[in-house]
Design a protein around this motif. Structure first.
Motif, PDB file in Angstrom:
ATOM      1  N   PHE A  92     -42.135  32.968 -44.174  1.00  0.00           N
ATOM      2  CA  PHE A  92     -42.913  33.880 -43.340  1.00  0.00           C
ATOM      3  C   PHE A  92     -42.292  35.271 -43.436  1.00  0.00           C
ATOM      4  O   PHE A  92     -41.198  35.496 -42.920  1.00  0.00           O
ATOM      5  CB  PHE A  92     -42.928  33.384 -41.891  1.00  0.00           C
ATOM      6  CG  PHE A  92     -43.438  31.971 -41.755  1.00  0.00           C
ATOM      7  CD1 PHE A  92     -44.608  31.569 -42.402  1.00  0.00           C
ATOM      8  CD2 PHE A  92     -42.757  31.036 -40.995  1.00  0.00           C
ATOM      9  CE1 PHE A  92     -45.081  30.268 -42.286  1.00  0.00           C
ATOM     10  CE2 PHE A  92     -43.225  29.733 -40.873  1.00  0.00           C
ATOM     11  CZ  PHE A  92     -44.387  29.347 -41.518  1.00  0.00           C
ATOM     12  N   LEU A 103     -38.955  28.697 -36.000  1.00  0.00           N
ATOM     13  CA  LEU A 103     -40.351  28.711 -35.523  1.00  0.00           C
ATOM     14  C   LEU A 103     -40.924  27.314 -35.247  1.00  0.00           C
ATOM     15  O   LEU A 103     -41.421  27.048 -34.149  1.00  0.00           O
ATOM     16  CB  LEU A 103     -41.243  29.460 -36.526  1.00  0.00           C
ATOM     17  CG  LEU A 103     -42.697  29.617 -36.088  1.00  0.00           C
ATOM     18  CD1 LEU A 103     -42.796  30.457 -34.828  1.00  0.00           C
ATOM     19  CD2 LEU A 103     -43.544  30.227 -37.199  1.00  0.00           C
ATOM     20  N   ALA A 104     -40.839  26.434 -36.242  1.00  0.00           N
ATOM     21  CA  ALA A 104     -41.477  25.122 -36.052  1.00  0.00           C
ATOM     22  C   ALA A 104     -40.791  24.287 -34.957  1.00  0.00           C
ATOM     23  O   ALA A 104     -41.483  23.709 -34.114  1.00  0.00           O
ATOM     24  CB  ALA A 104     -41.539  24.358 -37.375  1.00  0.00           C
ATOM     25  N   ARG A 107     -42.120  25.779 -31.720  1.00  0.00           N
ATOM     26  CA  ARG A 107     -43.549  25.683 -31.440  1.00  0.00           C
ATOM     27  C   ARG A 107     -44.093  24.268 -31.488  1.00  0.00           C
ATOM     28  O   ARG A 107     -45.063  23.955 -30.813  1.00  0.00           O
ATOM     29  CB  ARG A 107     -44.336  26.548 -32.438  1.00  0.00           C
ATOM     30  CG  ARG A 107     -44.046  28.023 -32.333  1.00  0.00           C
ATOM     31  CD  ARG A 107     -44.079  28.492 -30.911  1.00  0.00           C
ATOM     32  NE  ARG A 107     -44.234  29.938 -30.849  1.00  0.00           N
ATOM     33  CZ  ARG A 107     -43.963  30.666 -29.782  1.00  0.00           C
ATOM     34  NH1 ARG A 107     -43.521  30.080 -28.683  1.00  0.00           N
ATOM     35  NH2 ARG A 107     -44.141  31.977 -29.810  1.00  0.00           N
ATOM     36  N   VAL A 108     -43.491  23.431 -32.327  1.00  0.00           N
ATOM     37  CA  VAL A 108     -44.010  22.062 -32.454  1.00  0.00           C
ATOM     38  C   VAL A 108     -43.248  21.111 -31.528  1.00  0.00           C
ATOM     39  O   VAL A 108     -43.839  20.277 -30.856  1.00  0.00           O
ATOM     40  CB  VAL A 108     -43.915  21.574 -33.918  1.00  0.00           C
ATOM     41  CG1 VAL A 108     -44.462  20.163 -34.052  1.00  0.00           C
ATOM     42  CG2 VAL A 108     -44.679  22.528 -34.841  1.00  0.00           C
ATOM     43  N   ARG A 152     -35.741  25.462 -43.615  1.00  0.00           N
ATOM     44  CA  ARG A 152     -36.870  25.520 -42.678  1.00  0.00           C
ATOM     45  C   ARG A 152     -37.541  24.150 -42.554  1.00  0.00           C
ATOM     46  O   ARG A 152     -37.890  23.718 -41.453  1.00  0.00           O
ATOM     47  CB  ARG A 152     -37.886  26.563 -43.167  1.00  0.00           C
ATOM     48  CG  ARG A 152     -39.095  26.690 -42.267  1.00  0.00           C
ATOM     49  CD  ARG A 152     -40.039  27.758 -42.758  1.00  0.00           C
ATOM     50  NE  ARG A 152     -40.692  27.396 -44.017  1.00  0.00           N
ATOM     51  CZ  ARG A 152     -41.638  28.112 -44.607  1.00  0.00           C
ATOM     52  NH1 ARG A 152     -42.041  29.242 -44.063  1.00  0.00           N
ATOM     53  NH2 ARG A 152     -42.180  27.713 -45.741  1.00  0.00           N
ATOM     54  N   MET A 156     -37.180  20.388 -38.964  1.00  0.00           N
ATOM     55  CA  MET A 156     -38.026  19.419 -38.258  1.00  0.00           C
ATOM     56  C   MET A 156     -37.491  17.991 -38.421  1.00  0.00           C
ATOM     57  O   MET A 156     -38.148  17.031 -38.031  1.00  0.00           O
ATOM     58  CB  MET A 156     -39.474  19.505 -38.767  1.00  0.00           C
ATOM     59  CG  MET A 156     -40.182  20.801 -38.387  1.00  0.00           C
ATOM     60  SD  MET A 156     -40.298  21.011 -36.609  1.00  0.00           S
ATOM     61  CE  MET A 156     -41.553  19.782 -36.231  1.00  0.00           C
TER      62      MET A 156
END
Ligand code: ADP
Ligand code: MG
Lengths: 245, 224
Positions: A92, A103-104, A107-108, A152, A156
């Motif tokens: 990004f 970010l993930a 947000r997730v 990145r 997760m």
């Protein structure tokens, strides 16, 4: 026990053109599978179906950790378990390296900001670029960008990592640093499916090599079997073209 | 009678200054509210145009094309004078804001669409692969990148909205232009009109200069 990734009769068409012609494939937990084959043979399409970046024909079935890969609620679960690394990084550009990784999870998963920051820094250390955390992607070399992309995806905590020619867009001197990170990752027990032209990496790291051509799996086996003693004519001619290149 | 006394009569300007300021206040309210509503409408239309079901996409396109074709003055008059026949009577301010919003929303929709489409597909794919849903992807990844692309053309669009507020004077809106014409009639001197013209320029010039600077920096950008 059924396999960790199970692909049954996978078909995918673009209009009248059939890019995948009924793929059957089982991948065990922790297995490292390298997919090789000529350009246009359907390698990208195959791994992009695993997290359903491409949808596929009715009648085809893919399961990851026994969760069906189909549109709807279960897809979010699958994508949370499956990380992906792209040829062109797809970082990004408006976010710093650290924020790209945060970010993930935020947000997730709803991970608190501070915690996500700590996680990002830990992953950056793991891929060897902790000191670049506050830079923006455009300020990094290609090899560094791809390592950020791997970090990145790892944020997760995926069970499966998909790689689509992760070193093909890199200058030759940067290929090694990315392959080193992937080699490290392979030793941690993450299931990996790697589309690659790096035969050295495939022969050293893969548990299994799959050769594709024309939307079909032509040959599959250990790296020794497929790369050193291929049985199929098409595999032989592909390998000799690649190796004499 | 010399030209300064006719067009730059300070005595007349000072006397009518409060009227002009009242008009300016209304012009700014109308302009700013229409710009904000137009941006919201435009973003919504752009998302429908790109991602809604096919028939909705088509309807959105028809809306956008119609409202980019219709002259604003015609729309304004239809809203103010024709809608009452349907039992819908809007105040001059509401009529003007409705017309301005509908038109500027159509232009903004095309600008947003182009901005979103300029974001590479890989950004959508990377977000999806990370498990982000559509709303989060738009809010955190796509729109922040699209905004940089759309700021110059959206600023142009906003300049046009503020200029177009002057049309509202035909439906008896006491905006800057209307106040200036009335002041001119009262004073029997055109200085208030010149004053109004100068006020428009003073307000819009910085925005015009800002767009030029951005366009020079980013190379290009397309206005209306
Ligand atoms: N979006 C698409 N539209 C039409 N054809 C496509 C599209 N994506 C891939 N293909 C076709 O599908 C085939 C397989 O593509 P791909 O999976 O990208 O091959 P590989 O990764 O092995 O080079 C190719 O013939 C390609 O031209
Ligand atoms: Mg490919």
């Amino acid at each position: 026990m059924s396999s960790f990734i199970s692909i049954r009769n996978l078909r995918k068409s673009y209009g009248a053109f059939e890019a995948l012609k009924g793929i059957n494939l089982d991948i065990d937990k922790g297995e490292v599978v390298c997919v090789i084959g000529p350009s246009g043979s359907g390698k990208s399409t195959l791994i992009r179906c695993i997290n359903r970046l491409e949808d596929f024909s009715a009648g085809s079935e893919i399961r990851v950790d026994n969760i069906p890969v189909k549109a709807g609620r279960s897809l979010a679960k699958v994508r949370a378990e499956v990380g992906m690394v792209f040829q062109n990084f797809n970082l990004f550009p408006h976010l710093s390296v650290r924020e790209n990784i945060m970010l993930a999870p935020r947000r997730v998963r709803g991970t608190p900001r501070a915690e996500a920051g700590v996680l990002a820094d830990r992953l950056l250390t793991r891929v060897g670029i902790a000191e670049q955390a506050d830079k923006y992607p455009s300020q990094l070399s290609g090899g560094q960008q791809q390592r950020v992309a791997i970090a990145r995806a790892l944020a997760m905590e995926p069970q499966v990592m998909l790689f689509d020619e992760p070193t093909s867009a890199l200058d030759p001197e940067m290929v090694g640093e990315v392959l080193d990170v992937m080699r490290d990752l392979a030793s941690t027990g993450v299931t990996m499916v790697v589309v690659t032209h790096e035969m050295g990496f495939a022969s050293q790291v893969a548990d299994r090599v799959i050769f594709m051509d024309g939307g079909e799996i032509i040959e599959t086996g250990s790296p020794q079997q497929v790369l050193s003693a291929p049985q199929e004519l098409r595999t032989q001619s592909f390998l000799s073209a690649v190796l004499n290149h | 009678m010399d030209i300064v006394d006719t067009f730059f009569n300070t005595e007349v300007l000072l006397r009518t200054w409060p009227m002009l300021m009242k008009g300016l206040w209304i012009t700014l309210q109308l302009g700013v509210l229409s710009i904000i509503a137009g941006l919201a409408l435009g973003l919504g239309l752009a998302l429908l145009r790109l991602y809604a079901a096919k028939p909705v996409q088509w309807l959105t396109r028809v809306y956008i094309d119609i409202f980019r074709s219709i002259p604003l003055l015609v729309l304004l008059i239809v809203v103010y004078y024709a809608l009452p026949f349907l039992g819908l009577r809007l105040s001059p301010f509401a009529s003007a804001m409705t017309a301005l919003t509908m038109v500027s929303g159509a232009y903004a929709a095309e600008i947003f669409r182009a901005g979103i489409q300029a974001v590479p597909n890989g950004q959508f794919e990377a977000s999806a692969a990370l498990g982000m849903n559509y709303r989060r992807t738009m809010a955190d990844v796509i729109l922040p990148q699209a905004v940089k692309i759309v700021i110059p053309p959206l600023t142009n669009n906003s300049i046009n909205v503020i200029k177009d507020t002057a049309l509202a004077s035909v439906v008896a809106m006491p905006d800057l232009l209307k106040q200036a014409t009335q002041a001119q009639a009262l004073a029997a001197n055109p200085s208030p009109l010149i004053g109004a013209a100068i006020i428009y320029v003073v307000i819009l010039w910085p925005l015009v200069a800002y767009v030029s600077r951005l366009e020079r920096r980013f190379g290009g950008g397309n206005g209306r």
